[in-house]
Design a protein around this motif. Structure first.
Motif, short mmCIF file in Angstrom:
data_model
loop_
_atom_site.label_atom_id
_atom_site.label_comp_id
_atom_site.label_asym_id
_atom_site.label_seq_id
_atom_site.Cartn_x
_atom_site.Cartn_y
_atom_site.Cartn_z
N SER A 59 4.12 -5.32 -1.48
CA SER A 59 4.33 -3.89 -1.64
C SER A 59 3.09 -3.27 -2.26
O SER A 59 2.57 -3.78 -3.26
CB SER A 59 5.54 -3.65 -2.54
N LEU A 60 2.59 -2.20 -1.69
CA LEU A 60 1.44 -1.49 -2.23
C LEU A 60 1.92 -0.54 -3.32
O LEU A 60 2.76 0.32 -3.08
CB LEU A 60 0.73 -0.70 -1.13
N ALA A 61 1.41 -0.71 -4.55
CA ALA A 61 1.80 0.13 -5.68
C ALA A 61 0.86 1.32 -5.80
O ALA A 61 -0.30 1.27 -5.39
CB ALA A 61 1.80 -0.68 -6.98
N ALA A 62 1.36 2.39 -6.38
CA ALA A 62 0.64 3.65 -6.45
C ALA A 62 -0.71 3.56 -7.15
O ALA A 62 -1.67 4.21 -6.73
CB ALA A 62 1.51 4.71 -7.13
N LEU A 63 -0.82 2.78 -8.23
CA LEU A 63 -2.08 2.74 -8.96
C LEU A 63 -3.23 2.13 -8.16
O LEU A 63 -4.38 2.34 -8.48
CB LEU A 63 -1.92 1.99 -10.29
N THR A 64 -2.93 1.38 -7.12
CA THR A 64 -3.99 0.81 -6.30
C THR A 64 -4.71 1.88 -5.49
O THR A 64 -5.90 1.79 -5.24
CB THR A 64 -3.41 -0.28 -5.36
N VAL A 65 -3.98 2.91 -5.11
CA VAL A 65 -4.54 4.01 -4.31
C VAL A 65 -4.14 5.34 -4.95
O VAL A 65 -3.53 6.20 -4.33
CB VAL A 65 -4.09 3.93 -2.84
N LEU A 66 -4.50 5.49 -6.20
CA LEU A 66 -4.02 6.57 -7.06
C LEU A 66 -4.26 7.96 -6.50
O LEU A 66 -3.46 8.86 -6.70
CB LEU A 66 -4.70 6.44 -8.43
N GLU A 67 -5.34 8.16 -5.77
CA GLU A 67 -5.66 9.51 -5.31
C GLU A 67 -4.84 9.97 -4.11
O GLU A 67 -4.90 11.13 -3.72
CB GLU A 67 -7.16 9.61 -4.97
N LEU A 68 -4.06 9.07 -3.54
CA LEU A 68 -3.30 9.42 -2.33
C LEU A 68 -1.95 10.04 -2.67
O LEU A 68 -1.29 9.64 -3.63
CB LEU A 68 -3.06 8.18 -1.48
N SER A 69 -1.53 10.97 -1.84
CA SER A 69 -0.18 11.50 -1.94
C SER A 69 0.79 10.45 -1.41
O SER A 69 0.37 9.54 -0.68
CB SER A 69 -0.05 12.78 -1.11
N PRO A 70 2.08 10.54 -1.73
CA PRO A 70 3.02 9.55 -1.20
C PRO A 70 2.98 9.39 0.32
O PRO A 70 2.93 8.25 0.81
CB PRO A 70 4.37 10.04 -1.71
N PRO A 71 2.92 10.47 1.13
CA PRO A 71 2.83 10.24 2.58
C PRO A 71 1.54 9.52 3.00
O PRO A 71 1.56 8.66 3.87
CB PRO A 71 2.89 11.66 3.17
N GLU A 72 0.43 9.87 2.34
CA GLU A 72 -0.83 9.18 2.64
C GLU A 72 -0.75 7.71 2.25
O GLU A 72 -1.27 6.83 2.94
CB GLU A 72 -1.99 9.85 1.91
N MET A 73 -0.09 7.44 1.14
CA MET A 73 0.06 6.07 0.67
C MET A 73 0.86 5.23 1.67
O MET A 73 0.51 4.08 1.95
CB MET A 73 0.74 6.07 -0.69
N VAL A 74 1.91 5.80 2.22
CA VAL A 74 2.71 5.10 3.23
C VAL A 74 1.83 4.77 4.44
O VAL A 74 1.87 3.65 4.96
CB VAL A 74 3.94 5.94 3.63
N GLU A 75 1.03 5.72 4.87
CA GLU A 75 0.16 5.48 6.03
C GLU A 75 -0.86 4.38 5.75
O GLU A 75 -1.05 3.47 6.56
CB GLU A 75 -0.57 6.77 6.41
N VAL A 76 -1.51 4.43 4.58
CA VAL A 76 -2.50 3.41 4.24
C VAL A 76 -1.84 2.04 4.12
O VAL A 76 -2.38 1.04 4.60
CB VAL A 76 -3.25 3.79 2.94
N ALA A 77 -0.67 1.97 3.51
CA ALA A 77 0.03 0.69 3.38
C ALA A 77 0.33 0.10 4.75
O ALA A 77 0.13 -1.10 4.97
CB ALA A 77 1.31 0.88 2.57
N ALA A 78 0.78 0.92 5.65
CA ALA A 78 1.09 0.44 7.00
C ALA A 78 -0.18 -0.04 7.71
O ALA A 78 -0.18 -1.11 8.32
CB ALA A 78 1.77 1.55 7.81
N ARG A 79 -1.25 0.73 7.61
CA ARG A 79 -2.51 0.36 8.27
C ARG A 79 -3.13 -0.88 7.66
O ARG A 79 -3.79 -1.65 8.36
CB ARG A 79 -3.49 1.53 8.22
N ALA A 80 -2.93 -1.10 6.35
CA ALA A 80 -3.52 -2.26 5.68
C ALA A 80 -2.69 -3.53 5.85
O ALA A 80 -3.16 -4.62 5.54
CB ALA A 80 -3.70 -1.96 4.18
N GLY A 81 -1.45 -3.40 6.30
CA GLY A 81 -0.63 -4.58 6.55
C GLY A 81 0.40 -4.91 5.49
O GLY A 81 0.91 -6.03 5.44
N TYR A 82 0.75 -3.96 4.64
CA TYR A 82 1.78 -4.18 3.62
C TYR A 82 3.17 -4.09 4.26
O TYR A 82 3.36 -3.42 5.27
CB TYR A 82 1.68 -3.13 2.51
#
Length: 123
Positions: A7-30
């Motif tokens: 699971s990708l936690a928020a502090l790893t990508v702190l500058e992202l909004s929740p929707p952006e975080m979901v997209e990055v997590a999916a693209r990175a393979g989480y």
């Protein structure tokens, strides 16, 4: 043996909004995303923390942690006692990398790769 989920936690990508975080997590393979429930940026509403000598502890927690396997803690030993089907949430604050221009996707991928190497050194 079950494959470990991450699971990708928020502090790893702190500058992202929740929707952006979901997209990055999916693209990175989480497998999952741990959205923050407590504000983490100056733009969000904060509640004061009342405690002695917390500034340095908070600074380290938010900015000075290492990727899995790069620190001094026997993380592999700690993880070895957990059931293999317990999801791991990767919360690795990466402010220094962000300030150097490393993208959220790259930081998320690096956190996932380091965690997989820690669990399986043949990766």
């Amino acid at each position: 043996m079950n494959e470990r989920s991450f699971s990708l936690a928020a502090l790893t990508v702190l500058e992202l909004s929740p929707p952006e975080m979901v997209e990055v997590a999916a693209r990175a393979g989480y497998d999952q995303v741990g959205l923050r429930l407590v504000p983490a940026t100056p733009e969000e509403h904060h509640f004061p923390l009342v405690a002695d000598a917390m500034d340095e502890i908070i600074r380290q927690a938010r900015q000075a942690r290492c990727f899995p396997g790069e620190g001094d803690i026997d993380l592999a030993g700690l993880l070895a006692v957990l059931p293999s089907d317990v999801p791991l949430s990767l919360e690795i604050p990466t402010q220094e990398l962000r300030e150097r221009g490393v993208s959220a996707l790259t930081r998320a991928r690096r956190a996932l790769a380091a965690s997989r190497r820690l669990l399986d050194p043949t990766c």
